[in-house]
Design a protein around this motif. Structure first.
Motif, PDB file in Angstrom:
ATOM      1  N   UNK A  90     -18.181  12.276  15.462  1.00 54.17           N
ATOM      2  CA  UNK A  90     -17.669  10.938  15.774  1.00 54.17           C
ATOM      3  C   UNK A  90     -17.271  10.849  17.245  1.00 54.17           C
ATOM      4  N   UNK A  91     -16.586  11.893  17.743  1.00 48.10           N
ATOM      5  CA  UNK A  91     -16.149  11.901  19.145  1.00 48.10           C
ATOM      6  C   UNK A  91     -17.327  11.916  20.104  1.00 48.10           C
ATOM      7  N   UNK A  92     -18.380  12.661  19.775  1.00 46.67           N
ATOM      8  CA  UNK A  92     -19.565  12.722  20.634  1.00 46.67           C
ATOM      9  C   UNK A  92     -20.260  11.371  20.706  1.00 46.67           C
ATOM     10  N   UNK A  93     -20.372  10.694  19.551  1.00 48.41           N
ATOM     11  CA  UNK A  93     -20.950   9.350  19.535  1.00 48.41           C
ATOM     12  C   UNK A  93     -20.081   8.400  20.354  1.00 48.41           C
ATOM     13  N   UNK A  94     -18.761   8.547  20.220  1.00 47.77           N
ATOM     14  CA  UNK A  94     -17.837   7.713  20.989  1.00 47.77           C
ATOM     15  C   UNK A  94     -18.007   7.900  22.484  1.00 47.77           C
ATOM     16  N   UNK A  95     -18.181   9.148  22.931  1.00 42.86           N
ATOM     17  CA  UNK A  95     -18.418   9.412  24.363  1.00 42.86           C
ATOM     18  C   UNK A  95     -19.719   8.767  24.831  1.00 42.86           C
ATOM     19  N   UNK A  96     -20.747   8.869  23.997  1.00 41.81           N
ATOM     20  CA  UNK A  96     -22.053   8.313  24.375  1.00 41.81           C
ATOM     21  C   UNK A  96     -22.012   6.794  24.493  1.00 41.81           C
ATOM     22  N   UNK A  97     -21.182   6.131  23.688  1.00 44.95           N
ATOM     23  CA  UNK A  97     -21.140   4.666  23.662  1.00 44.95           C
ATOM     24  C   UNK A  97     -19.954   4.094  24.439  1.00 44.95           C
ATOM     25  N   UNK A  98     -19.147   4.946  25.054  1.00 41.94           N
ATOM     26  CA  UNK A  98     -17.918   4.481  25.710  1.00 41.94           C
ATOM     27  C   UNK A  98     -18.208   3.422  26.772  1.00 41.94           C
ATOM     28  N   UNK A  99     -17.505   2.278  26.717  1.00 43.68           N
ATOM     29  CA  UNK A  99     -17.736   1.205  27.695  1.00 43.68           C
ATOM     30  C   UNK A  99     -16.912   1.373  28.966  1.00 43.68           C
ATOM     31  N   UNK A 100     -15.867   2.205  28.927  1.00 42.12           N
ATOM     32  CA  UNK A 100     -15.037   2.399  30.119  1.00 42.12           C
ATOM     33  C   UNK A 100     -14.469   3.808  30.127  1.00 42.12           C
ATOM     34  N   UNK A 101     -13.837   4.165  31.240  1.00 37.58           N
ATOM     35  CA  UNK A 101     -13.371   5.542  31.421  1.00 37.58           C
ATOM     36  C   UNK A 101     -12.259   5.899  30.440  1.00 37.58           C
ATOM     37  N   UNK A 102     -11.394   4.932  30.079  1.00 36.29           N
ATOM     38  CA  UNK A 102     -10.312   5.206  29.136  1.00 36.29           C
ATOM     39  C   UNK A 102     -10.828   5.619  27.770  1.00 36.29           C
ATOM     40  N   UNK A 103     -11.786   4.846  27.250  1.00 37.57           N
ATOM     41  CA  UNK A 103     -12.388   5.172  25.948  1.00 37.57           C
ATOM     42  C   UNK A 103     -13.116   6.500  26.021  1.00 37.57           C
ATOM     43  N   UNK A 104     -13.814   6.739  27.130  1.00 35.99           N
ATOM     44  CA  UNK A 104     -14.541   8.001  27.291  1.00 35.99           C
ATOM     45  C   UNK A 104     -13.585   9.189  27.235  1.00 35.99           C
ATOM     46  N   UNK A 105     -12.478   9.114  27.980  1.00 39.76           N
ATOM     47  CA  UNK A 105     -11.520  10.218  28.003  1.00 39.76           C
ATOM     48  C   UNK A 105     -10.898  10.453  26.624  1.00 39.76           C
ATOM     49  N   UNK A 106     -10.634   9.368  25.888  1.00 40.66           N
ATOM     50  CA  UNK A 106     -10.045   9.503  24.555  1.00 40.66           C
ATOM     51  C   UNK A 106     -10.987  10.268  23.627  1.00 40.66           C
ATOM     52  N   UNK A 107     -12.262   9.871  23.614  1.00 37.46           N
ATOM     53  CA  UNK A 107     -13.221  10.549  22.732  1.00 37.46           C
ATOM     54  C   UNK A 107     -13.544  11.958  23.231  1.00 37.46           C
ATOM     55  N   UNK A 108     -13.514  12.148  24.555  1.00 31.96           N
ATOM     56  CA  UNK A 108     -13.773  13.484  25.098  1.00 31.96           C
ATOM     57  C   UNK A 108     -12.700  14.468  24.622  1.00 31.96           C
ATOM     58  N   UNK A 109     -11.449  14.027  24.634  1.00 29.56           N
ATOM     59  CA  UNK A 109     -10.362  14.872  24.142  1.00 29.56           C
ATOM     60  C   UNK A 109     -10.533  15.149  22.649  1.00 29.56           C
ATOM     61  N   UNK A 110     -10.993  14.133  21.898  1.00 28.21           N
ATOM     62  CA  UNK A 110     -11.221  14.329  20.460  1.00 28.21           C
ATOM     63  C   UNK A 110     -12.286  15.390  20.192  1.00 28.21           C
TER      64      UNK A 110
END
Length: 427
Positions: free
Chosen positions: A103-123
Protein backbone atom coordinates in the motif's frame (compact mmCIF):
# COMPACT_ATOMS: atom_id res chain seq x y z
CA UNK A 1 10.25 -60.77 8.60
CA UNK A 2 11.93 -58.49 11.15
CA UNK A 3 14.65 -57.64 8.65
CA UNK A 4 12.04 -56.84 6.00
CA UNK A 5 10.16 -54.62 8.47
CA UNK A 6 13.33 -52.75 9.40
CA UNK A 7 14.16 -52.20 5.71
CA UNK A 8 10.61 -51.00 5.13
CA UNK A 9 10.80 -48.65 8.14
CA UNK A 10 14.14 -47.19 7.09
CA UNK A 11 12.74 -46.69 3.59
CA UNK A 12 9.75 -44.85 5.03
CA UNK A 13 12.04 -42.66 7.11
CA UNK A 14 14.16 -41.82 4.06
CA UNK A 15 11.00 -40.91 2.13
CA UNK A 16 9.80 -38.72 5.01
CA UNK A 17 13.18 -36.96 5.26
CA UNK A 18 13.19 -36.33 1.49
CA UNK A 19 9.67 -34.92 1.66
CA UNK A 20 10.61 -32.71 4.61
CA UNK A 21 13.69 -31.42 2.77
CA UNK A 22 11.70 -30.67 -0.39
CA UNK A 23 9.04 -28.89 1.69
CA UNK A 24 11.71 -26.88 3.52
CA UNK A 25 13.26 -25.59 0.28
CA UNK A 26 10.37 -23.24 -0.61
CA UNK A 27 10.27 -22.02 3.00
CA UNK A 28 13.97 -21.17 2.83
CA UNK A 29 13.37 -19.38 -0.46
CA UNK A 30 10.56 -17.23 0.95
CA UNK A 31 12.69 -16.33 3.98
CA UNK A 32 15.47 -15.24 1.64
CA UNK A 33 12.98 -13.12 -0.34
CA UNK A 34 11.57 -11.53 2.82
CA UNK A 35 15.08 -10.72 4.06
CA UNK A 36 16.08 -9.17 0.72
CA UNK A 37 12.84 -7.16 0.48
CA UNK A 38 13.39 -5.78 3.98
CA UNK A 39 16.54 -3.92 2.82
CA UNK A 40 15.92 -3.25 -0.89
CA UNK A 41 13.76 -0.11 -0.36
CA UNK A 42 16.48 1.57 1.71
CA UNK A 43 18.53 2.73 -1.28
CA UNK A 44 16.84 1.63 -4.52
CA UNK A 45 15.35 5.10 -5.05
CA UNK A 46 18.45 7.16 -4.12
CA UNK A 47 19.56 7.82 -7.75
CA UNK A 48 16.12 9.36 -8.39
CA UNK A 49 16.17 11.84 -5.47
CA UNK A 50 17.00 14.88 -7.67
CA UNK A 51 14.16 14.00 -10.06
CA UNK A 52 11.73 13.52 -7.15
CA UNK A 53 12.69 16.95 -5.82
CA UNK A 54 12.17 18.48 -9.27
CA UNK A 55 8.81 16.74 -9.77
CA UNK A 56 7.44 18.12 -6.50
CA UNK A 57 9.30 21.44 -6.83
CA UNK A 58 10.60 20.81 -3.34
CA UNK A 59 13.89 21.53 -1.63
CA UNK A 60 16.36 18.66 -1.97
CA UNK A 61 16.86 18.85 1.80
CA UNK A 62 13.12 18.27 2.28
CA UNK A 63 13.12 15.25 -0.05
CA UNK A 64 16.19 14.00 1.78
CA UNK A 65 14.00 13.63 4.90
CA UNK A 66 12.70 10.46 3.26
CA UNK A 67 16.02 8.86 4.21
CA UNK A 68 16.14 9.97 7.85
CA UNK A 69 12.41 9.38 8.42
CA UNK A 70 12.64 5.91 6.94
CA UNK A 71 15.64 5.05 9.14
CA UNK A 72 13.89 6.19 12.34
CA UNK A 73 10.67 4.28 11.61
CA UNK A 74 12.73 1.30 10.47
CA UNK A 75 14.40 1.07 13.89
CA UNK A 76 11.09 1.50 15.74
CA UNK A 77 9.48 -1.15 13.54
CA UNK A 78 12.23 -3.64 14.40
CA UNK A 79 11.54 -3.18 18.12
CA UNK A 80 7.74 -3.38 17.91
CA UNK A 81 7.51 -6.10 15.25
CA UNK A 82 9.84 -8.46 17.12
CA UNK A 83 7.71 -8.29 20.26
CA UNK A 84 4.47 -8.61 18.27
CA UNK A 85 5.77 -11.72 16.52
CA UNK A 86 6.39 -13.30 19.93
CA UNK A 87 2.82 -12.50 20.99
CA UNK A 88 0.77 -12.99 17.79
CA UNK A 89 2.98 -15.31 15.76
CA UNK A 90 5.58 -14.92 13.00
CA UNK A 91 3.32 -15.44 9.98
CA UNK A 92 0.66 -12.75 10.65
CA UNK A 93 3.30 -10.11 11.44
CA UNK A 94 5.15 -10.83 8.18
CA UNK A 95 1.97 -10.83 6.09
CA UNK A 96 0.72 -7.56 7.60
CA UNK A 97 4.14 -5.94 7.13
CA UNK A 98 4.29 -6.87 3.44
CA UNK A 99 0.67 -5.74 2.91
CA UNK A 100 1.36 -2.31 4.45
CA UNK A 101 4.52 -2.08 2.33
CA UNK A 102 2.53 -2.71 -0.87
CA UNK A 103 0.00 0.00 0.00
CA UNK A 104 2.82 2.41 0.91
CA UNK A 105 4.68 1.72 -2.34
CA UNK A 106 1.54 2.41 -4.38
CA UNK A 107 1.03 5.58 -2.33
CA UNK A 108 4.57 6.78 -3.14
CA UNK A 109 4.04 6.08 -6.84
CA UNK A 110 0.77 8.07 -6.92
CA UNK A 111 1.72 10.84 -4.47
CA UNK A 112 0.56 14.26 -5.75
CA UNK A 113 2.84 16.30 -3.45
CA UNK A 114 5.92 15.99 -1.27
CA UNK A 115 3.93 15.69 1.99
CA UNK A 116 1.96 12.65 0.80
CA UNK A 117 5.14 11.15 -0.66
CA UNK A 118 7.03 11.47 2.64
CA UNK A 119 4.11 9.97 4.59
CA UNK A 120 3.94 6.87 2.39
CA UNK A 121 7.74 6.62 2.21
CA UNK A 122 7.88 6.38 6.00
CA UNK A 123 5.12 3.75 5.90
CA UNK A 124 7.35 1.65 3.63
CA UNK A 125 9.59 1.04 6.65
CA UNK A 126 7.00 -1.50 7.86
CA UNK A 127 8.86 -4.04 5.72
CA UNK A 128 11.67 -4.01 8.32
CA UNK A 129 9.49 -6.38 10.37
CA UNK A 130 10.28 -9.15 7.88
CA UNK A 131 13.95 -9.00 8.81
CA UNK A 132 13.56 -10.13 12.42
CA UNK A 133 10.69 -12.51 11.51
CA UNK A 134 12.90 -14.28 8.95
CA UNK A 135 15.75 -14.66 11.46
CA UNK A 136 13.47 -16.09 14.15
CA UNK A 137 11.76 -18.51 11.75
CA UNK A 138 15.18 -19.79 10.65
CA UNK A 139 16.18 -20.30 14.29
CA UNK A 140 12.94 -22.10 15.14
CA UNK A 141 13.03 -24.44 12.13
CA UNK A 142 16.67 -25.48 12.38
CA UNK A 143 19.15 -26.63 14.99
CA UNK A 144 21.83 -24.31 16.31
CA UNK A 145 24.53 -25.19 13.75
CA UNK A 146 22.07 -25.48 10.85
CA UNK A 147 20.50 -22.17 11.82
CA UNK A 148 23.90 -20.45 11.59
CA UNK A 149 24.33 -21.99 8.15
CA UNK A 150 20.93 -20.77 6.91
CA UNK A 151 21.29 -17.30 8.40
CA UNK A 152 24.67 -17.05 6.66
CA UNK A 153 23.06 -17.74 3.29
CA UNK A 154 20.16 -15.38 4.09
CA UNK A 155 22.70 -12.68 4.90
CA UNK A 156 24.14 -13.05 1.41
CA UNK A 157 20.75 -12.07 0.00
CA UNK A 158 20.54 -9.29 2.58
CA UNK A 159 23.81 -7.89 1.19
CA UNK A 160 23.15 -8.43 -2.53
CA UNK A 161 19.81 -6.56 -2.53
CA UNK A 162 21.21 -3.16 -1.43
CA UNK A 163 24.24 -3.69 -3.68
CA UNK A 164 22.07 -4.02 -6.79
CA UNK A 165 19.31 -1.69 -5.60
CA UNK A 166 20.75 1.69 -6.66
CA UNK A 167 21.74 0.40 -10.10
CA UNK A 168 18.30 -1.15 -10.65
CA UNK A 169 16.57 2.00 -9.39
CA UNK A 170 18.73 4.23 -11.59
CA UNK A 171 17.84 2.22 -14.69
CA UNK A 172 14.11 2.35 -13.88
CA UNK A 173 14.30 6.10 -13.27
CA UNK A 174 16.12 6.73 -16.53
CA UNK A 175 13.82 4.56 -18.66
CA UNK A 176 10.39 5.10 -17.09
CA UNK A 177 10.67 7.85 -14.47
CA UNK A 178 11.05 7.73 -10.70
CA UNK A 179 7.47 6.58 -10.04
CA UNK A 180 8.31 3.29 -11.80
CA UNK A 181 10.66 2.45 -8.90
CA UNK A 182 7.78 2.40 -6.42
CA UNK A 183 5.47 0.57 -8.85
CA UNK A 184 8.17 -2.11 -9.13
CA UNK A 185 8.49 -2.32 -5.33
CA UNK A 186 4.70 -2.74 -5.05
CA UNK A 187 4.75 -5.54 -7.65
CA UNK A 188 7.66 -7.27 -5.89
CA UNK A 189 5.79 -6.96 -2.59
CA UNK A 190 2.63 -8.43 -4.12
CA UNK A 191 4.56 -11.38 -5.54
CA UNK A 192 6.31 -12.06 -2.23
CA UNK A 193 3.01 -11.70 -0.34
CA UNK A 194 1.42 -14.35 -2.58
CA UNK A 195 4.40 -16.69 -2.06
CA UNK A 196 4.41 -16.05 1.71
CA UNK A 197 0.70 -16.79 2.07
CA UNK A 198 1.34 -20.17 0.50
CA UNK A 199 4.75 -21.16 1.84
CA UNK A 200 5.32 -19.32 5.13
CA UNK A 201 4.12 -21.48 8.02
CA UNK A 202 3.71 -20.48 11.65
CA UNK A 203 6.66 -21.65 13.76
CA UNK A 204 5.75 -20.38 17.24
CA UNK A 205 3.35 -22.59 19.17
CA UNK A 206 0.41 -21.03 21.03
CA UNK A 207 1.82 -22.27 24.32
CA UNK A 208 5.10 -20.43 23.80
CA UNK A 209 3.51 -17.11 22.78
CA UNK A 210 4.51 -14.05 24.75
CA UNK A 211 2.04 -12.95 27.41
CA UNK A 212 2.20 -10.00 29.78
CA UNK A 213 3.77 -6.57 29.55
CA UNK A 214 6.10 -5.78 26.65
CA UNK A 215 8.30 -3.66 28.91
CA UNK A 216 8.87 -6.65 31.19
CA UNK A 217 10.14 -8.59 28.18
CA UNK A 218 12.52 -5.81 27.21
CA UNK A 219 13.68 -5.63 30.82
CA UNK A 220 14.47 -9.35 30.88
CA UNK A 221 16.63 -8.99 27.79
CA UNK A 222 18.36 -5.79 28.88
CA UNK A 223 19.21 -7.38 32.24
CA UNK A 224 21.12 -10.15 30.44
CA UNK A 225 24.88 -9.69 30.20
CA UNK A 226 24.94 -12.10 27.27
CA UNK A 227 22.41 -10.01 25.32
CA UNK A 228 24.52 -6.88 25.86
CA UNK A 229 27.75 -8.63 24.80
CA UNK A 230 26.37 -9.82 21.46
CA UNK A 231 24.46 -6.59 20.80
CA UNK A 232 27.47 -4.37 21.55
CA UNK A 233 29.53 -6.48 19.17
CA UNK A 234 26.95 -5.89 16.43
CA UNK A 235 26.68 -2.17 17.20
CA UNK A 236 30.44 -1.60 17.07
CA UNK A 237 30.68 -3.70 13.89
CA UNK A 238 27.91 -1.57 12.37
CA UNK A 239 29.71 1.56 13.55
CA UNK A 240 32.86 0.48 11.70
CA UNK A 241 30.83 0.11 8.50
CA UNK A 242 29.13 3.49 8.96
CA UNK A 243 32.48 5.21 9.55
CA UNK A 244 33.73 3.75 6.26
CA UNK A 245 30.60 4.77 4.35
CA UNK A 246 30.74 8.30 5.71
CA UNK A 247 34.48 8.86 5.36
CA UNK A 248 35.61 6.95 2.27
CA UNK A 249 34.56 9.60 -0.26
CA UNK A 250 36.27 12.37 1.72
CA UNK A 251 39.43 10.33 2.26
CA UNK A 252 40.07 9.04 -1.27
CA UNK A 253 37.54 10.83 -3.52
CA UNK A 254 40.15 13.28 -4.82
CA UNK A 255 42.58 10.49 -5.75
CA UNK A 256 39.87 9.04 -8.04
CA UNK A 257 39.58 12.29 -9.95
CA UNK A 258 36.20 13.06 -8.40
CA UNK A 259 34.60 10.17 -10.35
CA UNK A 260 31.54 8.95 -8.46
CA UNK A 261 31.37 5.88 -10.73
CA UNK A 262 34.89 4.79 -9.74
CA UNK A 263 34.17 5.55 -6.11
CA UNK A 264 30.98 3.49 -6.22
CA UNK A 265 32.84 0.59 -7.84
CA UNK A 266 35.58 0.48 -5.22
CA UNK A 267 33.16 0.99 -2.33
CA UNK A 268 31.34 -2.11 -3.60
CA UNK A 269 34.32 -4.14 -2.39
CA UNK A 270 32.99 -3.91 1.18
CA UNK A 271 29.52 -5.39 0.38
CA UNK A 272 31.33 -8.00 -1.70
CA UNK A 273 33.39 -8.80 1.39
CA UNK A 274 30.17 -9.09 3.40
CA UNK A 275 28.86 -11.66 0.91
CA UNK A 276 32.12 -13.61 1.20
CA UNK A 277 31.98 -13.44 5.00
CA UNK A 278 28.35 -14.62 5.01
CA UNK A 279 29.30 -17.52 2.73
CA UNK A 280 32.12 -18.49 5.07
CA UNK A 281 29.74 -18.27 8.04
CA UNK A 282 27.36 -20.63 6.26
CA UNK A 283 30.12 -23.05 5.33
CA UNK A 284 31.80 -23.14 8.74
CA UNK A 285 28.77 -22.98 11.02
CA UNK A 286 30.07 -25.68 13.39
CA UNK A 287 32.06 -23.33 15.63
CA UNK A 288 30.69 -21.83 18.82
CA UNK A 289 28.99 -18.48 18.36
CA UNK A 290 31.38 -16.47 20.51
CA UNK A 291 34.48 -18.02 18.92
CA UNK A 292 33.10 -17.16 15.49
CA UNK A 293 32.68 -13.57 16.65
CA UNK A 294 36.28 -13.41 17.85
CA UNK A 295 37.56 -14.78 14.53
CA UNK A 296 35.36 -12.32 12.63
CA UNK A 297 36.47 -9.29 14.61
CA UNK A 298 40.14 -10.33 14.53
CA UNK A 299 39.99 -10.56 10.72
CA UNK A 300 38.62 -7.02 10.51
CA UNK A 301 41.21 -5.63 12.93
CA UNK A 302 44.08 -7.33 11.09
CA UNK A 303 42.87 -6.00 7.74
CA UNK A 304 42.50 -2.44 9.04
CA UNK A 305 45.86 -2.63 10.81
CA UNK A 306 47.41 -3.53 7.45
CA UNK A 307 45.73 -0.50 5.91
CA UNK A 308 47.03 1.72 8.72
CA UNK A 309 50.59 0.44 8.21
CA UNK A 310 50.38 1.02 4.44
CA UNK A 311 49.06 4.53 5.06
CA UNK A 312 51.89 5.33 7.50
CA UNK A 313 54.38 3.93 4.96
CA UNK A 314 53.12 6.42 2.37
CA UNK A 315 51.47 3.92 0.01
CA UNK A 316 48.73 5.89 -1.76
CA UNK A 317 47.35 3.41 -4.31
CA UNK A 318 43.57 3.19 -4.19
CA UNK A 319 43.70 -0.57 -3.51
CA UNK A 320 45.91 0.09 -0.48
CA UNK A 321 42.80 1.76 0.98
CA UNK A 322 39.91 -0.34 -0.30
CA UNK A 323 41.71 -3.71 -0.10
CA UNK A 324 42.09 -3.59 3.71
CA UNK A 325 38.61 -2.05 4.04
CA UNK A 326 37.19 -5.15 2.36
CA UNK A 327 37.85 -6.92 5.68
CA UNK A 328 35.15 -4.73 7.23
CA UNK A 329 32.65 -6.56 5.04
CA UNK A 330 34.20 -9.99 5.61
CA UNK A 331 34.16 -9.51 9.38
CA UNK A 332 30.59 -8.22 9.41
CA UNK A 333 29.45 -11.09 7.20
CA UNK A 334 30.86 -13.55 9.72
CA UNK A 335 29.51 -11.56 12.67
CA UNK A 336 25.91 -11.24 11.45
CA UNK A 337 24.75 -14.90 11.82
CA UNK A 338 26.61 -15.61 15.07
CA UNK A 339 25.60 -12.41 16.85
CA UNK A 340 21.94 -12.67 15.86
CA UNK A 341 21.76 -16.29 16.99
CA UNK A 342 23.44 -15.23 20.22
CA UNK A 343 20.84 -12.57 21.07
CA UNK A 344 17.93 -14.82 20.03
CA UNK A 345 19.12 -17.58 22.34
CA UNK A 346 19.18 -15.38 25.44
CA UNK A 347 15.48 -16.13 26.12
CA UNK A 348 13.98 -18.79 23.87
CA UNK A 349 10.42 -17.46 24.27
CA UNK A 350 11.54 -13.90 23.45
CA UNK A 351 13.47 -14.66 20.26
CA UNK A 352 11.49 -12.18 18.13
CA UNK A 353 11.69 -9.42 20.75
CA UNK A 354 15.45 -10.00 21.08
CA UNK A 355 16.06 -9.94 17.31
CA UNK A 356 14.13 -6.70 16.87
CA UNK A 357 15.59 -4.94 19.90
CA UNK A 358 19.16 -5.95 19.04
CA UNK A 359 18.74 -4.80 15.42
CA UNK A 360 17.43 -1.40 16.50
CA UNK A 361 20.15 -0.97 19.12
CA UNK A 362 22.84 -1.98 16.62
CA UNK A 363 21.65 0.55 14.04
CA UNK A 364 21.37 3.32 16.64
CA UNK A 365 24.72 2.46 18.23
CA UNK A 366 26.46 2.25 14.88
CA UNK A 367 25.03 5.61 13.81
CA UNK A 368 26.13 7.18 17.11
CA UNK A 369 29.68 5.87 16.71
CA UNK A 370 29.82 7.16 13.13
CA UNK A 371 28.44 10.57 14.15
CA UNK A 372 31.04 11.04 16.90
CA UNK A 373 33.99 9.89 14.79
CA UNK A 374 32.78 12.00 11.86
CA UNK A 375 33.83 15.07 13.85
CA UNK A 376 37.46 14.01 13.48
CA UNK A 377 37.44 13.65 9.68
CA UNK A 378 37.64 17.28 8.64
CA UNK A 379 39.75 17.43 5.50
CA UNK A 380 40.06 15.53 2.21
CA UNK A 381 42.80 12.93 2.01
CA UNK A 382 42.66 12.06 5.70
CA UNK A 383 43.31 8.36 5.04
CA UNK A 384 45.49 7.90 8.12
CA UNK A 385 42.87 9.47 10.39
CA UNK A 386 40.11 7.35 8.86
CA UNK A 387 42.05 4.10 9.33
CA UNK A 388 42.74 5.05 12.95
CA UNK A 389 39.05 5.63 13.61
CA UNK A 390 38.04 2.43 11.80
CA UNK A 391 40.55 0.41 13.81
CA UNK A 392 39.30 1.89 17.10
CA UNK A 393 35.69 0.95 16.33
CA UNK A 394 36.74 -2.51 15.15
CA UNK A 395 38.76 -2.97 18.34
CA UNK A 396 35.68 -2.14 20.42
CA UNK A 397 33.79 -4.84 18.50
CA UNK A 398 36.64 -7.29 19.19
CA UNK A 399 36.48 -6.40 22.88
CA UNK A 400 32.73 -7.11 22.89
CA UNK A 401 33.35 -10.46 21.13
CA UNK A 402 35.93 -11.44 23.77
CA UNK A 403 33.46 -10.40 26.47
CA UNK A 404 30.80 -12.62 24.83
CA UNK A 405 33.27 -15.54 24.93
CA UNK A 406 33.89 -14.92 28.64
CA UNK A 407 30.14 -14.75 29.38
CA UNK A 408 29.45 -17.95 27.40
CA UNK A 409 32.22 -19.82 29.22
CA UNK A 410 30.92 -18.67 32.58
CA UNK A 411 27.39 -19.74 31.60
CA UNK A 412 28.73 -23.09 30.36
CA UNK A 413 30.49 -23.74 33.65
CA UNK A 414 27.17 -23.30 35.47
CA UNK A 415 25.29 -25.54 33.04
CA UNK A 416 25.20 -29.29 33.87
CA UNK A 417 25.62 -30.11 30.18
CA UNK A 418 28.73 -27.96 29.94
CA UNK A 419 27.27 -25.70 27.24
CA UNK A 420 25.51 -22.36 27.33
CA UNK A 421 21.82 -23.01 27.85
CA UNK A 422 19.59 -22.24 24.89
CA UNK A 423 17.47 -20.08 27.10
CA UNK A 424 20.57 -18.12 27.96
CA UNK A 425 20.32 -17.48 31.67
CA UNK A 426 21.31 -13.92 32.49
CA UNK A 427 24.91 -13.79 33.56
Amino acid sequence: MTRDNSIETSGDRATEETATASAAAPRRAVLLLLTALSVLPVNIYLPALPNIAAAFQADFALVNLSIAGYAIVNALTEIVAGAMSDRYGRRPVALVAVSVFIVASVGCALAPNIGIFLMFRVMQASIAACFCVALVVIKETAGGRQAANRIGYAAMGWAIAPMLGPTFGGVLDELFGWRAIFVTLALLGAAILAISMRELKETSGHGSRLRGNYFVSYGQLLSSTRFWAYTLCMACSMGTLYIFLGGASLAVGASLGGSSAKLGFFMGMVPAGFILGSYLAARFAGRSLSKTLVIARLSTCMGLLLGLVLSISGVTHVLAFFGPCMFIGIGNGLTFPAANLGVMSVRAHLAGTAAGLAAAMSIAGGALIASVTGLFIERPGAVLTLFSLLLKSASLALGAALFATFVDRRTASRSPQGEPAESGQSA
